[in-house]
Design a protein around this motif. Structure first.
Motif, short mmCIF file in Angstrom:
data_model
loop_
_atom_site.label_atom_id
_atom_site.label_comp_id
_atom_site.label_asym_id
_atom_site.label_seq_id
_atom_site.Cartn_x
_atom_site.Cartn_y
_atom_site.Cartn_z
N ILE A 279 104.64 37.14 34.27
CA ILE A 279 103.60 38.10 34.66
C ILE A 279 102.32 37.84 33.85
O ILE A 279 101.21 37.89 34.37
CB ILE A 279 104.09 39.54 34.44
N TYR A 280 102.48 37.53 32.57
CA TYR A 280 101.34 37.25 31.70
C TYR A 280 100.52 36.06 32.21
O TYR A 280 99.30 36.00 32.02
CB TYR A 280 101.86 36.99 30.29
N LEU A 281 101.18 35.11 32.87
CA LEU A 281 100.49 33.92 33.36
C LEU A 281 99.78 34.15 34.69
O LEU A 281 99.05 33.27 35.16
CB LEU A 281 101.47 32.76 33.52
N ALA A 282 99.97 35.32 35.32
CA ALA A 282 99.32 35.60 36.61
C ALA A 282 97.81 35.72 36.43
O ALA A 282 97.29 35.83 35.31
CB ALA A 282 99.88 36.89 37.21
N GLU A 283 97.10 35.72 37.57
CA GLU A 283 95.64 35.87 37.51
C GLU A 283 95.24 37.25 37.01
O GLU A 283 94.28 37.41 36.26
CB GLU A 283 95.04 35.62 38.89
N SER A 284 96.00 38.27 37.44
CA SER A 284 95.65 39.64 37.04
C SER A 284 96.83 40.56 37.28
O SER A 284 97.81 40.19 37.94
CB SER A 284 94.43 40.16 37.82
N TYR A 285 96.74 41.75 36.72
CA TYR A 285 97.75 42.80 36.92
C TYR A 285 97.02 44.04 37.44
O TYR A 285 96.00 44.46 36.87
CB TYR A 285 98.45 43.12 35.61
N VAL A 286 97.56 44.64 38.51
CA VAL A 286 96.99 45.85 39.09
C VAL A 286 97.86 47.03 38.70
O VAL A 286 99.06 47.07 39.03
CB VAL A 286 96.88 45.75 40.62
N SER A 287 97.29 47.99 37.98
CA SER A 287 98.06 49.13 37.51
C SER A 287 98.30 50.12 38.65
O SER A 287 97.73 50.00 39.74
CB SER A 287 97.32 49.84 36.38
N ARG A 288 99.15 51.12 38.39
CA ARG A 288 99.42 52.17 39.39
C ARG A 288 98.15 52.92 39.76
O ARG A 288 98.03 53.43 40.88
CB ARG A 288 100.46 53.14 38.83
N GLN A 289 97.23 53.01 38.82
CA GLN A 289 95.98 53.74 39.08
C GLN A 289 94.93 52.85 39.75
O GLN A 289 93.82 53.30 40.03
CB GLN A 289 95.41 54.28 37.76
N GLY A 290 95.26 51.60 40.01
CA GLY A 290 94.34 50.71 40.69
C GLY A 290 93.46 49.88 39.77
O GLY A 290 92.63 49.09 40.25
N ALA A 291 93.61 50.03 38.46
CA ALA A 291 92.82 49.22 37.52
C ALA A 291 93.30 47.77 37.57
O ALA A 291 94.50 47.50 37.65
CB ALA A 291 92.95 49.77 36.11
N VAL A 292 92.37 46.83 37.53
CA VAL A 292 92.69 45.41 37.58
C VAL A 292 92.45 44.81 36.20
O VAL A 292 91.32 44.82 35.68
CB VAL A 292 91.84 44.68 38.63
N TRP A 293 93.52 44.27 35.60
CA TRP A 293 93.45 43.69 34.27
C TRP A 293 93.56 42.17 34.38
O TRP A 293 94.60 41.65 34.78
CB TRP A 293 94.58 44.22 33.38
N PRO A 294 92.52 41.42 34.03
CA PRO A 294 92.61 39.96 34.06
C PRO A 294 93.67 39.46 33.07
O PRO A 294 93.79 39.97 31.96
CB PRO A 294 91.21 39.50 33.64
N LEU A 295 94.43 38.45 33.51
CA LEU A 295 95.43 37.84 32.65
C LEU A 295 95.13 36.34 32.51
O LEU A 295 94.00 35.93 32.70
CB LEU A 295 96.83 38.12 33.20
N VAL A 296 96.14 35.54 32.18
CA VAL A 296 95.88 34.14 31.83
C VAL A 296 95.31 33.34 33.00
O VAL A 296 94.38 32.55 32.84
CB VAL A 296 97.16 33.48 31.28
N GLY A 297 95.88 33.52 34.19
CA GLY A 297 95.35 32.83 35.35
C GLY A 297 95.91 31.45 35.59
O GLY A 297 95.31 30.66 36.32
N VAL A 298 97.07 31.14 35.02
CA VAL A 298 97.72 29.85 35.29
C VAL A 298 98.39 29.87 36.66
O VAL A 298 98.40 28.86 37.37
CB VAL A 298 98.74 29.51 34.18
N LEU A 299 98.94 31.01 37.04
CA LEU A 299 99.64 31.13 38.31
C LEU A 299 98.71 31.72 39.37
O LEU A 299 98.02 32.71 39.10
CB LEU A 299 100.88 32.02 38.17
#
Length: 496
Positions: A376-396
């Motif tokens: 999950i940490y390697l994904a482009e981003s994580y979308v929270s339950r509240q709709g906030a988008v958190w950028p992550l590593v972006g390898v996947l």
């Protein structure tokens, strides 16, 4: 740098070109399993008490957690004063299980196998667990006990005891053709009822009762994964002392020891896949530096996974994706384990310098192995339950979000569609699959076969990256881990 520790199977290969088939290297392993019949909290309390008692008496006991759980590994370690290992009969065959038990109990007095999941339960779907042939479900504690020929003490809850309660024991004894149940520990809230029940159980079934443990089914004590304030540490130690005293007063500990010491010898067949993996690595003294994520967000690791990496050449340096601005210097590869990433997603996202470095190194061919939360940490981003988008590593090339449906974990077989970091095309990996998170799109490097539920596409992988929500036990794919190690060393893979 010289290799600090050479596993003894390496010596066996050096001495025997026939893969050590005639080498008599196994010793008797005294062992016993504590297993549950709807008594998870009681099993853990009794296990912690026994480990602490034996540790205080200088009876060196190695704890083994049964099945795919990280929940109590740290507590078993704290109580026993020794590292805790994991045995999983879905991922490992009989020879691998025998190796792990023998390897980690060498020069020790005893192995305590702790199965807090119900005795016949498994992570396979119910439809697959039930068979007309009456087989023991694959991957269950009962399956492990049978494959390792380990005597079992079944912990049975007889609260509100009546004569009808004996039918619970009769049912478990008749349910499958199980030969490993060697005795019972009765638990409940009334000591006098339990003692009366013990007499009835022994006379009715002819199987001994090793004690009656009257207590409330609580599971107190802090997690030792985190830095524990002194007050919490004092509470943990006091609880452990109380549990140990209750175990001393309730169980026949010497009788349990005698049963463990009568366990039969393990099969002396040596695991061929370990030999093949070691031959891939060869016998050079070359080492590589492996950065392993370890902090509050990444803390679910099997100790034997770390050990096999070290045996294959890794000098492990831990780092924190939460607070470290950059990776340790001169890193040759990265291993991202699982953990409770959701609580820390904001902090992980804000550590932009580390995210940027990992993405850059991945683009340059840095080998990266990620499982569970690590993927999950390697994904482009994580979308929270509240709709906030958190950028992550972006390898996947995917976006992660929480799966609102009930979290499921299930055994699966992954079959690769092409050669990658962990093996060749059509490589099969046994694992624990999770759908804790939604990945959109899902990886398509492997087909996941989940018995009773068909196929689905899983895993992101290339020649240098392997990432999935799957949890891996490295002794289920030693050749794959050898391939990962060689990639970190930037060495060509020998013919398999």
């Amino acid at each position: 740098m010289a290799k600090e520790k050479v596993p003894y199977y390496v010596h066996a290969i050096k001495q025997d070109d026939d893969l050590g088939e005639n080498i008599d290297s196994y010793a008797t392993v005294p062992r016993i399993m504590l297993a549950s019949l709807d008594t998870k909290e009681f099993v853990n309390k009794i296990a912690l008490g026994l480990l602490n008692i034996w540790n205080s008496k200088d009876i060196s006991t190695v704890p083994f957690s049964v099945g795919p759980s990280y929940e109590n590994l740290d507590k078993y370690r704290a109580a026993s004063g020794r590292r805790t290992y994991t045995l999983d009969s879905f991922c490992q065959d009989e020879s691998e299980l025998a190796y792990l038990l023998t390897h980690y109990t060498e020069s020790q007095d005893l192995a305590l196998l702790i199965a807090d999941g119900n005795y016949y339960d498994t992570c396979l779907p119910y439809s697959n667990s039930w068979t007309e042939q009456g087989e023991i479900p694959h991957g269950s504690p009962a399956d492990l006990a049978e494959k390792t020929n380990t005597p079992v003490l079944l912990v049975v809850n007889l609260s509100n005891f009546s004569f009808t309660s004996l039918s619970k024991i009769s049912g478990i004894l008749d349910f499958r053709n199980d030969q490993q149940i060697a005795g019972f520990i009765l638990v409940g809230d009334n000591k006098y009822d339990l003692e009366e029940a013990a007499d009835l159980v022994e006379s009715e079934f002819g199987i001994p009762v090793f004690g009656c443990f009257a207590d409330k089914p609580s599971n107190e004590g802090p997690s030792l994964y985190r830095v524990i304030p002194q007050l919490a540490q004092d509470t943990w130690e006091k609880n452990l002392e109380d549990v140990s005293q209750a175990v001393i007063e309730s169980l026949d500990i010497n009788k349990i020891l005698r049963l463990a010491r009568r366990a039969q010898d393990l099969d002396d067949e040596f695991p061929q896949d370990l030999f093949q993996a070691q031959k891939l690595i060869g016998f050079s003294k070359e080492r590589f530096i492996l950065a392993v994520a370890r902090d509050q967000a990444f803390n679910e690791y099997y100790q034997e996974n770390i050990d096999i990496l070290e045996e294959m050449g890794a000098n492990i340096i831990y780092f924190s994706p939460l607070i470290d601005p950059i990776l340790p210097s001169k890193v040759d590869g990265i291993y991202l384990g699982s953990g409770n990433i959701q609580e820390y997603i904001g902090q992980l996202s804000k550590n932009e310098s580390l995210r940027t470095q990992i993405r850059r190194l991945a683009g340059q061919g840095m080998p990266i192995l990620a499982e569970g939360a690590g993927a999950i940490y390697l994904a482009e981003s994580y979308v929270s339950r509240q709709g906030a988008v958190w950028p992550l590593v972006g390898v996947l090339p995917t976006q992660a979000s929480n799966n609102e449906s009930k979290t499921k974990r299930f055994y699966a077989k992954l079959n690769s569609r092409r050669e990658d970091l962990l093996g060749k095309s059509n490589n099969t990996i046994r694992c624990l699959m999770s759908n804790e998170y939604i990945l959109d799109p899902e990886g398509a490097s492997y087909r996941a076969l989940i018995k009773g539920e068909g196929h689905s596409m899983k895993v992101f992988s290339t020649s240098t990256v392997w990432a999935s929500q799957a949890r891996l036990h490295f002794y289920a794919l030693p050749s794959g881990i050898a391939k990962f190690a060689l990639t970190c060393m930037r060495k060509d893979i020998k013919d398999q």
